[in-house]
Design a protein around this motif. Structure first.
Motif, PDB file in Angstrom:
ATOM      1  N   LYS A 202     -13.650   6.512  12.158  1.00  0.00           N
ATOM      2  CA  LYS A 202     -12.356   6.938  11.622  1.00  0.00           C
ATOM      3  C   LYS A 202     -12.107   6.204  10.311  1.00  0.00           C
ATOM      4  O   LYS A 202     -12.328   4.981  10.234  1.00  0.00           O
ATOM      5  N   ILE A 203     -11.670   6.931   9.285  1.00  0.00           N
ATOM      6  CA  ILE A 203     -11.411   6.291   7.994  1.00  0.00           C
ATOM      7  C   ILE A 203     -10.074   6.749   7.435  1.00  0.00           C
ATOM      8  O   ILE A 203      -9.614   7.860   7.713  1.00  0.00           O
ATOM      9  N   THR A 204      -9.470   5.871   6.655  1.00  0.00           N
ATOM     10  CA  THR A 204      -8.246   6.200   5.933  1.00  0.00           C
ATOM     11  C   THR A 204      -8.429   5.857   4.469  1.00  0.00           C
ATOM     12  O   THR A 204      -8.787   4.720   4.139  1.00  0.00           O
ATOM     13  N   LEU A 205      -8.215   6.835   3.622  1.00  0.00           N
ATOM     14  CA  LEU A 205      -8.255   6.617   2.176  1.00  0.00           C
ATOM     15  C   LEU A 205      -6.819   6.424   1.695  1.00  0.00           C
ATOM     16  O   LEU A 205      -5.952   7.252   1.966  1.00  0.00           O
ATOM     17  N   GLU A 206      -6.613   5.325   0.976  1.00  0.00           N
ATOM     18  CA  GLU A 206      -5.262   4.981   0.562  1.00  0.00           C
ATOM     19  C   GLU A 206      -4.959   5.507  -0.846  1.00  0.00           C
ATOM     20  O   GLU A 206      -5.827   5.529  -1.713  1.00  0.00           O
ATOM     21  N   CYS A 207      -3.710   5.936  -1.049  1.00  0.00           N
ATOM     22  CA  CYS A 207      -3.247   6.372  -2.357  1.00  0.00           C
ATOM     23  C   CYS A 207      -1.794   5.936  -2.509  1.00  0.00           C
ATOM     24  O   CYS A 207      -0.956   6.247  -1.648  1.00  0.00           O
ATOM     25  N   SER A 208      -1.512   5.235  -3.596  1.00  0.00           N
ATOM     26  CA  SER A 208      -0.151   4.800  -3.872  1.00  0.00           C
ATOM     27  C   SER A 208       0.185   5.023  -5.329  1.00  0.00           C
ATOM     28  O   SER A 208      -0.672   4.866  -6.200  1.00  0.00           O
ATOM     29  N   GLN A 209       1.457   5.380  -5.571  1.00  0.00           N
ATOM     30  CA  GLN A 209       1.918   5.534  -6.951  1.00  0.00           C
ATOM     31  C   GLN A 209       3.257   4.832  -7.111  1.00  0.00           C
ATOM     32  O   GLN A 209       4.069   4.800  -6.196  1.00  0.00           O
TER      33      GLN A 209
END
Lengths: 114, 117
Positions: free
Chosen positions: A18-25
């Motif tokens: 299981k993987i989570t790709l992070e994105c923040s702005q």
């Protein structure tokens, strides 16, 4: 200067993980997007969000899921990674539509599933 | 709905030569137009955009594009290219008014600009 971040930049992981790709702005943009892009190829929209608690599927069917609990955060999750998920994933945000449709992109996460 | 056609998937050109990357669009409504550039292993960066006013728009690094409404085109040009211009270039459009859906940008498939020394 656009302030949109993606982590990790590169990820090599085994099948079934299981993987989570992070994105923040940090721009306060309501709209956020996830694209999938194979090297040197076109962009495919896989998910987008109008704002908190809003998520929609894009043009390309994807086994990934997204959430939008906070305005600045739009993570993408794969419950069970497969080699077919190997690709580059680009996150973007925008203020709105029309003249404000300009999208700001993160640097991307290059995912390799072995 | 909108669609964008970038007629050339690859454009090889010698350094210091001029280049034109072609972009045509189709839309039932008026649109805004954008060119993005993607350098290797990076995300996309806005190169230039047409929103209104003069149909000729310029970027800070010597590129220019001209909006031609009758030909529904937004071709990108540079009079003299450099090795550092090697990249993927994407044309995109956005409807002027909300029409539902993602309401975002519709991208072309991209053109790979290859600068030869």
């Amino acid at each position: 200067e656009a302030d949109i971040y993606q982590t990790p930049r590169y990820l090599v992981i085994g099948t079934g993980k299981k993987i989570t790709l992070e994105c923040s702005q940090t721009m306060g943009h309501d709209k956020m997007y996830w694209y999938q892009q194979d090297p040197g190829m076109e962009l495919h929209l896989i998910h987008y969000s109008y704002g908190v608690n809003s998520t929609e599927k894009g043009d390309l069917s994807s086994e990934s899921t997204v959430s939008r609990i906070r305005t600045e955060h739009f993570p993408l999750t794969l419950e069970s990674a497969r080699p077919s998920h190997t690709s580059q994933y680009l996150c973007a945000s925008s203020r709105g539509q029309g003249a404000f449709a300009e999208q700001y992109f993160g640097p991307g996460t290059r995912l390799t599933v072995t | 709905a909108q669609s964008v056609t970038q007629l050339d998937s690859q454009v090889p050109v010698f350094e210091e030569a001029p280049v034109e990357l072609r972009c045509n669009y189709s839309s039932s409504v008026s649109v805004y137009l954008f060119w993005y550039v993607q350098y290797p292993n990076q995300g996309l960066q806005l190169l230039l955009k047409y929103l209104s006013g003069s149909t000729l728009v310029e970027s800070i690094n010597g590129f220019e594009a001209e909006f031609n409404k009758s030909q529904t085109s937004f071709h990108l040009r540079k009079p003299s290219v450099h090795i550092s211009d090697t990249a993927e270039y994407f044309c995109a459009v956005s409807p002027m008014y909300s029409g539902g859906g993602a309401d975002g940008l519709t991208f072309g498939k991209g053109t790979h600009l290859i600068i030869q020394p």
